[in-house]
Design a protein around this motif. Sequence first.
Motif: not given
Length: 85
Positions: A59-63, A13-15
Amino acid sequence: MSFKRGDTCYIIENSPQAIRGKVVSKQGDIYIIQLIGSCGALRLTENRLFKTASEAEDSVKAPSAAVHVQLSNTQKRADNFNISI
């Protein structure tokens, strides 16, 4: 990857930390997910659901920083000021 009623899944979600949920139902291409330990449910598409917590967190990629190189045109600047180089 397909989920069925009663399957455990993980979402982001948001984290960047994965949240565990349970598939309550599927309506078309939308899954109804009950978050473990909370009331209510979320409607999510299958691409937002993951089989494991590590898969979800991966799946969360660092910007990445966007860098644009801008080259100056010294001759053009000199022409604007009537300066010879």
